[in-house]
Design an enzyme around this catalytic site. Sequence first.
Site, short mmCIF file in Angstrom:
data_model
loop_
_atom_site.label_atom_id
_atom_site.label_comp_id
_atom_site.label_asym_id
_atom_site.label_seq_id
_atom_site.Cartn_x
_atom_site.Cartn_y
_atom_site.Cartn_z
N GLY A 127 -0.72 36.54 3.84
CA GLY A 127 -1.70 36.88 2.81
C GLY A 127 -1.22 37.70 1.64
O GLY A 127 -1.93 37.80 0.64
N GLU A 136 2.95 36.73 9.14
CA GLU A 136 3.10 35.30 8.83
C GLU A 136 3.10 35.07 7.32
O GLU A 136 2.22 34.38 6.79
CB GLU A 136 1.93 34.53 9.46
CG GLU A 136 1.80 34.67 10.96
CD GLU A 136 0.42 34.22 11.47
OE1 GLU A 136 -0.48 33.94 10.67
OE2 GLU A 136 0.27 34.18 12.69
N PRO A 137 4.03 35.65 6.59
CA PRO A 137 4.00 35.47 5.14
C PRO A 137 4.46 34.08 4.72
O PRO A 137 5.39 33.51 5.30
CB PRO A 137 5.00 36.53 4.65
CG PRO A 137 5.94 36.73 5.79
CD PRO A 137 5.19 36.43 7.05
N GLY A 138 3.80 33.53 3.74
CA GLY A 138 4.21 32.24 3.17
C GLY A 138 4.46 32.41 1.69
O GLY A 138 5.60 32.49 1.23
N ARG A 139 3.35 32.54 0.96
CA ARG A 139 3.41 32.61 -0.51
C ARG A 139 4.37 33.69 -1.02
O ARG A 139 5.14 33.45 -1.96
CB ARG A 139 2.00 32.91 -1.02
CG ARG A 139 1.86 32.91 -2.53
CD ARG A 139 0.49 33.47 -2.93
NE ARG A 139 -0.61 32.85 -2.22
CZ ARG A 139 -1.25 31.76 -2.62
NH1 ARG A 139 -0.89 31.16 -3.73
NH2 ARG A 139 -2.25 31.26 -1.90
N TYR A 178 -8.26 25.59 -7.43
CA TYR A 178 -8.78 26.97 -7.44
C TYR A 178 -8.88 27.56 -8.84
O TYR A 178 -9.06 28.77 -8.97
CB TYR A 178 -7.84 27.93 -6.68
CG TYR A 178 -7.25 27.49 -5.39
CD1 TYR A 178 -8.06 27.09 -4.34
CD2 TYR A 178 -5.88 27.53 -5.18
CE1 TYR A 178 -7.50 26.73 -3.12
CE2 TYR A 178 -5.31 27.17 -3.98
CZ TYR A 178 -6.13 26.77 -2.95
OH TYR A 178 -5.57 26.42 -1.76
N CYS A 183 -6.21 10.92 -13.80
CA CYS A 183 -7.48 10.50 -14.37
C CYS A 183 -8.63 11.38 -13.86
O CYS A 183 -9.52 10.90 -13.15
CB CYS A 183 -7.69 9.04 -13.98
SG CYS A 183 -8.93 8.27 -14.94
N GLU A 184 -8.56 12.65 -14.16
CA GLU A 184 -9.60 13.63 -13.77
C GLU A 184 -9.59 14.71 -14.85
O GLU A 184 -8.51 15.22 -15.19
CB GLU A 184 -9.24 14.34 -12.44
CG GLU A 184 -9.07 13.47 -11.24
CD GLU A 184 -10.37 13.17 -10.51
OE1 GLU A 184 -11.35 13.91 -10.70
OE2 GLU A 184 -10.39 12.18 -9.78
N TYR A 214 2.51 26.34 -1.84
CA TYR A 214 1.32 25.49 -1.97
C TYR A 214 1.44 24.57 -3.18
O TYR A 214 0.45 24.25 -3.84
CB TYR A 214 0.04 26.35 -2.01
CG TYR A 214 -0.03 27.29 -0.82
CD1 TYR A 214 -0.36 26.81 0.44
CD2 TYR A 214 0.30 28.64 -0.94
CE1 TYR A 214 -0.38 27.66 1.54
CE2 TYR A 214 0.30 29.49 0.15
CZ TYR A 214 -0.04 28.99 1.39
OH TYR A 214 -0.06 29.81 2.48
C1 LIG Z 1 -3.08 31.76 9.86
C2 LIG Z 1 -2.31 31.86 8.59
N1 LIG Z 1 -1.19 32.60 8.57
C3 LIG Z 1 -0.45 32.73 7.46
C4 LIG Z 1 -0.83 32.11 6.28
C5 LIG Z 1 0.05 32.28 5.10
O1 LIG Z 1 -0.60 32.95 4.07
P1 LIG Z 1 0.22 33.39 2.77
O2 LIG Z 1 0.91 32.21 2.25
O3 LIG Z 1 -0.84 33.90 1.86
O4 LIG Z 1 1.14 34.48 3.19
C6 LIG Z 1 -1.99 31.34 6.24
C7 LIG Z 1 -2.44 30.72 4.99
O5 LIG Z 1 -3.49 30.98 4.50
C8 LIG Z 1 -2.76 31.20 7.43
O6 LIG Z 1 -3.86 30.46 7.46
#
Ligand SMILES: Cc1ncc(COP(=O)(O)O)c(C=O)c1O
Length: 413
Positions: A239, A273-276, A317, A343-344, A372
């Site tokens: 998050g 659990e970082p992604g972004r 978003y 086409c949107e 994403y």
């Molecule tokens: C359960 C869970 N963990 C981790 C993430 C990764 O979130 P972020 O990319 O914001 O760090 C998400 C994405 O929303 C998620 O649903």
Amino acid sequence: MIGFSRAAQQLVCDGVPLPAIAEAEGTPVYVYSAAVLRERYRAIDDAFGDYPHRLHYALKANSTLALARTLRELGSAADANSIWEIELARKAGFAPPDIVFTGVGKSPAELECAVPLGLKAINVESVGELARVEAIASRLGRTARVALRVNPDIDAKSHPHISTGLKINKFGLPLDDVRELFATIGTRPSLQLVAIHVHIGSQITTTEPLARSAALVRDLVGELRECGIALEYVDLGGGLGISYDGGAVPSAADYAAALLNEVRATGLPIVIEPGRAIVGPSGVLLSRVIDLKPRNADSDFAVLDAGMAELMRPALYGAYHSVEVVTPRPGQQRQYELVGPICESADVVARDRMLAPLAVGDLIAIRDAGAYGSAMASNYNRHPLPAEVLVDDGRWRVIRRRQSIDDMTLLES
Ligand SMILES: Cc1ncc(COP(=O)(O)O)c(C=O)c1O
């Protein structure tokens, strides 16, 4: 200088001029900096210092194999949101004990495959799902390692579509259900409760909601101890937001401190659990201007060859991405509405941007597109999935070739 910077007026990635990549591979193309990816991973990892912790990179943000492998080589574990992301993780070399299986809807077929794998945990989102996991484990004569994902009813104050921690959101177990489970879960031999999990949303730009949800997890750990149940770790989700527009966001140090302040007293290892925050700033989507036409007295439309099929976030978003002209022309800046070719009318990449005067054929870099972006790309209007390039140590290579029309129709008859 690592990442995306200017050399002789040209935008470069880790020293490689972006026009060279566009010439060789065509556009649209995602370009990632391995150096930025590593730097972002290490910043978060280092911020937790000596406190026991593990980053489980959220593959949903971007699961292109070469990027997942790069992160694994740095020591990352994985968060997978479907059985297919688990398969992907395994192809990238992650072992099952290094994978957590998250996600609000795990189908019976996915659970059948997942339970025998010996994952670090299946993060369970409902009482029904817990029972389904238990039934499979019992039939197989196994004990399933589970974490309970709590819905803490906390507002992440992010975009409503990516806020997941309020009661009205579909995610997680209501607190009452969690507390009821505490009384019985220790007596269910096919289940081993290893963690409490919370994830309240994505692109969170203040630490306060993250700290509040960590505090709730800490309190639940205490309640569980009173029931005689000892957890292995706490899973505080992902998050952490990034700055798309130059605005302030918490640093890795602020983020780690906010979580550690709340859960240090438990003594339990932290999983995040970082992604972004890891992959977002490492990538740009490189595209070309394919048409220009007047919009109103003050601005023009610039039609790009990349739009919502390649990068859905602005249409989905209203997300903001900064855009840069790769090789700006001299002359007075002008206002542009940068739109995609789909086409949107929602297919607007960037609104009302002041840029150097554009000509057809100019290259535009859409910044902070690593998360994403390619993961959400589609074939809408039969756009092929774009090529992806990784720049590492001054050299670049294609890590996913552009889809062809034959690739696209391979499964059709
Ligand atoms: C359960 C869970 N963990 C981790 C993430 C990764 O979130 P972020 O990319 O914001 O760090 C998400 C994405 O929303 C998620 O649903």
